[in-house]
Scaffold this active site. Sequence first.
Site, PDB file in Angstrom:
ATOM      1  N   GLY A   1       0.859  -1.429  -0.059  1.00 28.55           N
ATOM      2  CA  GLY A   1       0.005   0.180  -0.029  1.00 28.55           C
ATOM      3  C   GLY A   1       0.744   1.223   0.041  1.00 28.55           C
ATOM      4  O   GLY A   1       2.007   1.319  -0.401  1.00 28.55           O
ATOM      5  N   SER A   2       0.182   2.182   0.352  1.00 31.14           N
ATOM      6  CA  SER A   2       0.682   3.590   0.397  1.00 31.14           C
ATOM      7  C   SER A   2       1.889   4.046   1.150  1.00 31.14           C
ATOM      8  O   SER A   2       1.717   3.555   2.366  1.00 31.14           O
ATOM      9  CB  SER A   2      -0.727   4.747   0.348  1.00 31.14           C
ATOM     10  N   THR A   3       2.756   4.934   0.974  1.00 34.18           N
ATOM     11  CA  THR A   3       3.618   5.378   1.846  1.00 34.18           C
ATOM     12  C   THR A   3       3.014   6.050   3.204  1.00 34.18           C
ATOM     13  O   THR A   3       3.731   6.201   4.101  1.00 34.18           O
ATOM     14  CB  THR A   3       4.287   6.466   1.280  1.00 34.18           C
TER      15      THR A   3
END
Length: 136
Positions: free
Chosen positions: A63-65
């Site tokens: 997923g996203s940072t």
Amino acid sequence: MENTVKCRRISRGKVKGQVIVTREPLSFLGGVDPNTGRVIDQEHELYHQNLKDKILVIPSGKGSTVGSYVIYQMAKNQTAPRGIVALEAEPIIATGAIMAGVPMVDHPEMDVLSVLENGDQLELDADLETIKIIKK
């Protein structure tokens, strides 16, 4: 049964506790509620289970940072996992664990996902780069 396994340190610290195991990568952004520690991703096998005070055992994150900041927020809310063991620590969860002060290791010398079950006890010593598996 006790078994000590060598690992690689990601984030320093030593903890002992009950494991929560998943064979699916976990995204903290949109997958975990930082206010409660519950997994809220309806497609994930840990849906509705709580990570708070457990040692999370995962293949990797995804997923996203922004997931790093979710782990950090969980630590501030006291809902974070007590420790994290990953087969492969990707940068998102590794950064989150370091920022949050959650002990984390990866690259265990054995496939811990095939050995561990929810409720087993684990001693995670990231400083010594070991985990000790204590079967229930």
